[in-house]
Each structure stands twice: as structure tokens, then as C-alpha cells.
Motif scaffolding. Structure first.
Motif, PDB file in Angstrom:
ATOM      1  N   MET A   1     -85.091   2.429  69.919  1.00  0.00           N
ATOM      2  CA  MET A   1     -85.609   2.014  71.253  1.00  0.00           C
ATOM      3  C   MET A   1     -85.590   0.388  71.195  1.00  0.00           C
ATOM      4  SD  MET A   1     -87.649   2.598  73.767  1.00  0.00           S
ATOM      5  CE  MET A   1     -88.388   4.178  73.700  1.00  0.00           C
TER       6      MET A   1
ATOM      7  N   LYS B   1     -90.217  11.797  77.446  1.00  0.00           N
ATOM      8  CA  LYS B   1     -91.157  10.542  77.642  1.00  0.00           C
ATOM      9  C   LYS B   1     -90.637   9.262  77.171  1.00  0.00           C
ATOM     10  CE  LYS B   1     -93.578  11.149  73.393  1.00  0.00           C
ATOM     11  NZ  LYS B   1     -94.932  11.362  72.628  1.00  0.00           N
ATOM     12  N   ARG B   2     -89.434   9.343  76.302  1.00  0.00           N
ATOM     13  CA  ARG B   2     -88.576   8.294  75.701  1.00  0.00           C
ATOM     14  C   ARG B   2     -87.517   8.055  76.737  1.00  0.00           C
ATOM     15  NH1 ARG B   2     -89.171   6.517  71.010  1.00  0.00           N
ATOM     16  NH2 ARG B   2     -86.773   6.516  70.346  1.00  0.00           N
TER      17      ARG B   2
ATOM     18  N   VAL C   1     -94.406   2.203  75.538  1.00  0.00           N
ATOM     19  CA  VAL C   1     -93.802   3.042  74.243  1.00  0.00           C
ATOM     20  C   VAL C   1     -94.498   2.620  73.111  1.00  0.00           C
ATOM     21  CG1 VAL C   1     -91.669   3.783  75.450  1.00  0.00           C
ATOM     22  CG2 VAL C   1     -91.802   1.755  74.046  1.00  0.00           C
TER      23      VAL C   1
END
Ligand code: SF4
Length: 408
Positions: A311, A369-370, A396
Motif C-alpha cells: 500500500m 476495500k483495498r 486505509v
């Protein structure tokens, strides 16, 4: 000292070595006992969350070296014990027969000299394999500096071997473990790599050629005992995988056991969250085609703690996104947070039949969701609106800062 007392001391002393895990080796049972064909070594988890094999033990803790970070170092006043090879082999077999263990993780301090210690380890392995016909999984340590012929003999008997480099640089090693040196360790790793390749090749041509370390080699690095950055650690890891074909590099958060001006204070917590982020980065390098320098760089030499490394990379590279799932290559899909090798393969095979829609992403195993902020499906952004990296980070990253994981 009776066997039980030795067992108490030497099993306890082995807990700082984390370089053990099942490796799926397929050693067949040829009429003896034990079988590591499908399960490899049996695992358990210690209270501090580390993965260990059920018989994880030192042959001896009576060390001639004085590594600053180690509880067994020569200058520590602690109870010392050494098994004889016969004692340890019998103990392993008794534990095996009682169904306590399926394999052996054998490590040791350096007793008298590297050669003496390695010879003792080989005697244990010989007793197990030849006298007791034990076919279970055995992971054995290589003592750096031992004669290559001894390393070779051990490699014919063990399933996996490991040379623990302990520190990512020669400088750190010299500071904390002056009797050890990286070139000596690299020489042992190189020998293992070459012998593994040669024996694999021989077995392709001759069915009965002997196996040599069939589950490959691994190593361990201690994290947080020196100021080495994550960039330094991951660069060393990358070199180890590329140069010596290691199966795994294990990271061990430094647990303060000795009062020493070169080490963190005894009250310092082991950096378990950092260890976790390093394992995630290691995974990205092995299975997601990331390079160490992409995950951390001289401007950001340490991994971020509040978000995972994939991420973090995505948020630092907005120019790479959004990725159109119906056109992206496998490698491009792997860069998307929330898409792993399995879901990337599924997306590619699905789009051969029909274009992938937003609704299908979850069914294909994508962590929606990511991934929603980083992809488009037929030009449609699943997140409905485009967000800048700072806004995505706010969503996040956990609301409260992640606290250091605890051993206790
Ligand atoms: S060689 Fe160093 S790390 Fe290994 S047991 Fe001896 S003092 Fe500890």
C-alpha cells in the motif's frame, strides 16, 4: 547432569533461533520410521508467536564465541550443557515414538571449534538416519568456518540447512560478533548452492544419486540490534535470494538479553511490528516481483509502520494507477493493493471469456476495500470517485496508531 536437565537448558536456549518452517520436503519412508513426504516438519507456536518445530534444540550451549547479542555467549554466567550425539538421537526417537514430534530442528553453539561441532552434528544425523532409520524432517545448522567436507557430509543427511548471517552488513557483524565474518558465511552458502544444484542435476540423470539438502537452505537476520535500516536489510535479503538461491530469509526481532553499550537497553521492546513489515516486504520480493529499492529508498530507508509495504508503494506512485483490470499485464495487476498472484491469474483467465466487471472483482478473490481506489473495470472506477493518495491513506491507515506488538 541428567538428560532432563540438559533438555531444559538446551531447548530453552534454542528459542531465539527462528529460522525454522516446514518446507514440504518429500523424503520417502524406505522401510524405517518417520515420513516427511507430505507434511514436513511438525509445527508449534511459542507464546511469543514464533513458529517452531516440536523438537527444536541445541546440541550444546557451551560456546567459545562471544557474540554480544546472544544469551549463550562465552562471557555469560549461565548453566552450560551438552548432549552426546547418542543422547540427542535417542531423545529425538523417543519423542518421535511418543508422537510429540515429526522432525528435528538441530542447532548448536560452537563447542571447541567449528569442525568439532560440525562433526558432532554429523554423528547425530548419522545415528538418526542410519542406526534408527529415521526418515523425518531434519533441519541442521551449518557452522561457518567448518571444513567444506564436513558441511558436505551433513548435507547428505539433512533436509534443510541454514547458515545464520545474523547481521546484514560486515560492519555490524564485526561490532557484535567479532569471531564471525560474512565472507566465511557466504562461502558456506555458495558451497550449499553448488552442491544442491549438482545433486539435483545428478538425480535427473541417475535415479539413485544421493539427495543433498533437498529442502534447500535458509538463513536468519536479527532485527533492531544495530541501527541498520530496512533498506540495508532488504538489500542484503535480495542479494541472498539472487546469489545463493535461498528458500527463506527469516527475521528475528532482537530480544534484549544482555546488558551491553552496543545494544538496545534491556528494557527495550523487541521490534515485532518492524519484523512483520520485513516479512511482508520479503513476500513482495519473492512473489510480487518487487525490488528492495522500490519498497524503501535512500529518502525513505525504513518501512512505514501504519500501512503495509505494498500500500505504501502504491501511495507513493499515483502515476501508476488506475490499472484497467481488463488490459493490465499480470505484473501490473500484482502491483495493485488487494490483488495477489491467485486473483491476478483468475482475472486474466476470466477476461479471456468476457470483460471483468466491478461486481466480479470480489468473486475473483480481490480484496475490494483495498483495490477499489487503484483499478478501473471497463473504465469504471469501483470507488465511485477518484481520491488523492493522502485521502486514501486516511481511509486505509488505522485510526489509532498501530502499537508495537508485544511478546507478553
Ligand atoms: S556462536 Fe555466537 S550466536 Fe552462536 S551460540 Fe555462540 S555466542 Fe551465541
Amino acid at each position: 547432569m541428567d538428560i532432563l536437565a540438559k533438555l531444559g537448558i538446551l531447548a530453552n536456549a534454542a528459542k531465539y533461533d527462528v529460522s525454522c518452517a516446514s518446507s514440504g520436503v518429500s523424503r520417502k519412508n524406505q522401510g524405517g520410521i518417520g515420513n516427511s513426504k507430505s507434511f514436513g516438519i511438525c509445527h508449534t507456536w511459542t507464546s511469543d508467536g514464533r513458529c517452531i518445530s516440536l523438537l527444536k534444540i541445541l546440541l550444546s550451549n557451551d560456546c567459545i564465541y562471544d557474540c554480544r547479542y546472544c544469551v549463550n555467549r562465552r562471557s555469560n554466567d549461565i548453566p552450560r550443557a551438552s548432549f552426546t550425539p547418542r543422547e540427542l538421537a535417542e531423545l529425538t526417537i523417543q519423542f518421535y515414538r511418543r508422537n510429540y514430534i515429526e522432525g528435528l530442528f538441530l542447532s548448536t553453539a560452537v563447542e571447541r571449534s567449528p569442525d568439532y561441532t560440525m562433526e558432532k552434528m554429523i554423528t547425530v544425523l548419522r545415528l538418526l538416519r542410519e542406526d534408527y532409520e529415521f526418515n523425518g524432517y531434519i533441519h541442521a545448522k551449518v557452522i561457518p568456518g567448518a571444513d567444506p567436507l564436513l558441511v558436505y557430509s551433513a548435507g547428505l543427511l539433512a533436509d534443510r540447512m541454514s547458515v545464520n548471517i545474523e547481521q546484514p552488513t560486515e560492519e555490524s557483524l564485526r561490532l557484535l560478533a567479532p569471531q564471525k565474518s560474512l565472507p566465511k558465511m557466504f562461502a558456506s552458502m555458495q558451497q550449499l548452492k553448488e552442491e544442491i544444484q549438482a545433486h539435483k542435476e545428478a538425480r535427473r540423470r541417475f535415479r539413485h544419486a544421493p539427495r543433498f539438502v533437498p529442502a534447500g537452505q535458509s538463513t536468519q537476520m536479527i532485527i533492531g540490534a544495530t541501527p541498520d535500516s530496512d533498506l540495508t536489510i532488504l538489500r542484503t535479503t535480495q542479494t541472498l535470494y539472487q546469489k545463493f538461491g535461498l528458500k527463506r530469509v527469516y527475521y528475528s526481532a532482537y530480544v534484549p538479553v544482555n546488558q551491553d553499550s552496543h545494544l538496545p537497553a534491556l528494557t527495550a521492546s523487541p521490534p515485532l511490528l518492524r519484523e512483520h513489515r520485513l516479512y511482508q516486504s520479503d513476500w513482495l520480493m519473492r512473489f510480487y516481483h518487487f525490488k528492495a529499492e522500490e519498497l524503501v529508498d535512500p529518502q525513505h530507508p525504513n518501512l512505514e509502520t501504519d500501512i503495509d509495504p505494498k500500500m505504501a508503494w502504491a501511495l507513493r506512485h499515483p502515476e501508476f494507477f488506475p490499472v484497467e483490470v481488463n488490459r493490465a499485464s499480470y505484473e501490473e495487476l500484482l502491483r495493485v493493493p488487494g490483488i495477489g498472484p491467485k486473483s491476478a491469474r483468475r482475472i486474466i483467465s476470466q477476461r479471456r471469456v468476457a470483460a471483468v466487471s466491478v461486481d466480479q472483482l470480489k468473486k475473483l478473490g480481490v480484496v475490494f476495500k483495498r483495490a477499489q481506489y487503484f483499478v478501473t473495470c471497463k473504465g469504471v472506477c469501483p470507488a465511485k470517485k477518484t481520491l488523492d493518495p493522502a485521502a486514501i491513506r486516511r481511509i486505509v491507515a488505522p485510526e489509532s496508531p498501530i502499537t508495537q506488538l508485544s511478546l507478553f
